[in-house]
Design an enzyme around this catalytic site. Structure first.
Site, PDB file in Angstrom:
ATOM      1  N   ARG A   6       0.823  -1.201   0.000  1.00 44.48           N
ATOM      2  CA  ARG A   6       0.000   0.000   0.000  1.00 44.48           C
ATOM      3  C   ARG A   6       0.869   1.269   0.000  1.00 44.48           C
ATOM      4  O   ARG A   6       0.425   2.320  -0.401  1.00 44.48           O
ATOM      5  CB  ARG A   6      -0.858   0.047   1.265  1.00 44.48           C
ATOM      6  CG  ARG A   6      -1.950  -0.970   1.338  1.00 44.48           C
ATOM      7  CD  ARG A   6      -2.498  -1.054   2.762  1.00 44.48           C
ATOM      8  NE  ARG A   6      -3.071   0.196   3.246  1.00 44.48           N
ATOM      9  CZ  ARG A   6      -4.338   0.535   3.134  1.00 44.48           C
ATOM     10  NH1 ARG A   6      -5.180  -0.283   2.559  1.00 44.48           N
ATOM     11  NH2 ARG A   6      -4.775   1.672   3.626  1.00 44.48           N
ATOM     12  N   ASP A  50     -10.338   0.370   1.402  1.00 44.32           N
ATOM     13  CA  ASP A  50     -10.399   1.789   1.714  1.00 44.32           C
ATOM     14  C   ASP A  50     -11.799   2.293   1.355  1.00 44.32           C
ATOM     15  O   ASP A  50     -12.608   1.532   0.812  1.00 44.32           O
ATOM     16  CB  ASP A  50      -9.356   2.558   0.894  1.00 44.32           C
ATOM     17  CG  ASP A  50      -7.952   2.360   1.459  1.00 44.32           C
ATOM     18  OD1 ASP A  50      -7.843   2.072   2.661  1.00 44.32           O
ATOM     19  OD2 ASP A  50      -6.986   2.485   0.698  1.00 44.32           O
TER      20      ASP A  50
HETATM   21  N1  UDP Z   1       3.171   1.185   7.864  1.00 52.45           N
HETATM   22  C1  UDP Z   1       4.424   1.237   8.441  1.00 52.45           C
HETATM   23  N2  UDP Z   1       4.835   2.393   9.027  1.00 52.45           N
HETATM   24  C2  UDP Z   1       4.073   3.503   9.046  1.00 52.45           C
HETATM   25  C3  UDP Z   1       2.797   3.464   8.430  1.00 52.45           C
HETATM   26  C4  UDP Z   1       2.365   2.292   7.865  1.00 52.45           C
HETATM   27  O1  UDP Z   1       5.142   0.254   8.458  1.00 52.45           O
HETATM   28  O2  UDP Z   1       4.512   4.527   9.611  1.00 52.45           O
HETATM   29  C5  UDP Z   1       2.723  -0.092   7.278  1.00 52.45           C
HETATM   30  C6  UDP Z   1       2.003  -0.952   8.296  1.00 52.45           C
HETATM   31  O3  UDP Z   1       2.348  -2.303   8.032  1.00 52.45           O
HETATM   32  C7  UDP Z   1       0.561  -0.705   7.982  1.00 52.45           C
HETATM   33  C8  UDP Z   1       0.576  -0.526   6.487  1.00 52.45           C
HETATM   34  O4  UDP Z   1       1.815   0.132   6.224  1.00 52.45           O
HETATM   35  O5  UDP Z   1      -0.240  -1.790   8.365  1.00 52.45           O
HETATM   36  C9  UDP Z   1      -0.589   0.275   5.927  1.00 52.45           C
HETATM   37  O6  UDP Z   1      -0.634   1.510   6.566  1.00 52.45           O
HETATM   38  P1  UDP Z   1      -1.806   2.565   6.366  1.00 52.45           P
HETATM   39  O7  UDP Z   1      -1.428   3.814   7.080  1.00 52.45           O
HETATM   40  O8  UDP Z   1      -2.093   2.647   4.923  1.00 52.45           O
HETATM   41  O9  UDP Z   1      -3.009   1.848   7.110  1.00 52.45           O
HETATM   42  P2  UDP Z   1      -4.375   2.384   7.747  1.00 52.45           P
HETATM   43  O10 UDP Z   1      -4.365   3.880   7.644  1.00 52.45           O
HETATM   44  O11 UDP Z   1      -5.452   1.710   6.945  1.00 52.45           O
HETATM   45  O12 UDP Z   1      -4.329   1.930   9.141  1.00 52.45           O
END
Ligand code: UDP
Length: 379
Positions: free
Chosen positions: A179, A362
């Site tokens: 992602r 999403d």
């Molecule tokens: N992720 C990470 N570091 C960050 C932000 C995200 O490693 O600072 C990774 C983590 O594995 C997470 C994934 O990227 O589950 C997707 O993050 P996103 O912010 O897109 O997820 P959401 O906002 O849906 O929680």
């Protein structure tokens, strides 16, 4: 003929979109929701003039013009661009991984220098994997190392991901990390999509627009009286947990949940950004959201003297708390397939959305899926 063409269980984005389209097509539809409000997880509560995302931060983004035009018919969107900050042991980095991050990480200034460092680290990983006879990354750790190398993985990914998912990166599927963009330009926009923003006045406006003129009942739990609800409509659009629908007869699917610790502070600006991720495993929460930054810019920030923040603590789901993220590892995906097989015996029920499809959707893809399902059904 029953009283309603569709009973829609759950008033989140999937259910509300489906309800809107059905109503437009002249169908009688009833929406029920077990919560005291409509809108599912995009529901906002206005606290001291600030729209607080009660069930976690939601940032609308899409490349799909049809979806963008669709949501804009209900509410205008502002110019919010998601550019989260990562805090690792007090040092700040820009996200997603871009030239600003690489400068902060290695004190380098050019794309060539950044590519050189990442390539060196990737080569090292490739060598280790190929020595073991592994061609493609098998898990999130290997995928992340191949994508951005060791330094970024250790500082910005490992701790955050293991906190969020409660599992080792070596036990998680690769798609989660795909992602995140990696860019060799100075661009902190978290998304690659053409359209992005937050509804002006909050997400409740979007839900109110979608559900205008639709019969909807809150505090109505489908499982409290399912035979009654099922008797009302020709078809059921079910957006809750698929395993719960079948009374967990094949076993429980696993979900991650989030606990929000909300504070209202007597200062205008707490962290200077809507989203700050805490990527160090030593900090218990994954991120802090400061809600006013989704909708207030420039001078408006200080004109509003208070602020509301939410610390997010990730934990395993159990009965009685909210399920947020499906955990699409091998065990759960296998169980999902078994549930899908028995779901075929219920052609009167459509399973849609993040919980019923057990898929990490999403917002925009949720709307797309509701639209396409509605179209298929109408044919
Ligand atoms: N992720 C990470 N570091 C960050 C932000 C995200 O490693 O600072 C990774 C983590 O594995 C997470 C994934 O990227 O589950 C997707 O993050 P996103 O912010 O897109 O997820 P959401 O906002 O849906 O929680």
């Amino acid at each position: 003929m029953k009283r309603y063409a569709f009973l829609i269980v759950g008033s989140g984005l999937y259910g509300a979109t489906f309800a809107h389209l059905s109503k437009q097509a002249g169908k009688r539809v009833l929406v029920i929701d077990k919560r005291p409000h409509l809108g599912g997880n995009i529901y906002c509560e206005n606290i001291e003039g600030i729209n607080v995302h009660k069930y976690g931060a939601h940032i609308f983004h899409t490349n799909n013009k049809e979806v963008w035009d669709f949501v804009n018919t209900f509410v205008d969107f502002n110019r919010y661009t998601n550019s989260p900050i990562a805090n690792f042991k007090g040092k700040l980095f820009n996200l997603p991984f871009n030239m600003n991050t690489f400068h902060q990480m290695w004190n380098i200034n050019t794309p060539e220098e950044a590519q050189h460092i990442i390539e060196q680290q990737r080569n090292e990983i490739r060598r280790c994997l190929s020595n073991e006879g592994i061609a493609a990354p098998r898990n999130l750790e290997e995928q992340a190392l191949m994508l951005v190398g060791t330094d970024i993985y250790e500082t910005l990914i490992k701790g955050y991901t293991e906190k969020q998912w409660g599992r080792k990166c070596t036990e998680l599927p690769t798609f989660i990390i795909k992602r995140l963009p990696v860019r060799f330009v100075f661009d902190n926009n978290y998304f690659n999509d053409r359209y992005q923003g937050i509804p002006i006045g909050g997400y409740n406006k979007l839900i109110e627009g979608l559900l205008a003129g639709v019969e909807a009942i809150t505090n109505a739990d489908f499982f409290d009286n399912r035979s009654h609800w099922e008797s009302l409509a020709d078809k059921i659009i079910y957006t809750g947990q698929i395993d719960e629908f079948f009374n967990y007869q094949l076993g429980h699917l696993e979900y991650r949940s989030v606990r929000f610790e909300q504070e209202s502070l007597n200062i205008p600006n707490y962290q200077g950004n809507a989203v700050v991720n805490y990527t160090d495993a030593g900090v218990a929460y994954t991120r802090i959201i400061e809600h006013k930054h989704f909708e207030m810019f420039g001078e408006d920030i200080v004109k509003c003297p208070r602020t509301v923040i939410s610390k997010e603590y990730s934990n395993e789901w159990h009965n009685g708390i909210e399920p947020y993220y499906p955990i699409n590892d091998e065990r759960n995906n296998r169980l999902l397939e078994e549930y899908k097989t028995i779901a075929k015996q219920r052609p009167d029920v459509i399973f849609g959305g993040r919980l019923a499809e057990y898929k990490y959707y999403d917002m925009a893809p949720t709307i797309e899926k509701a639209m396409s399902t509605f179209r298929t059904l109408s044919k």
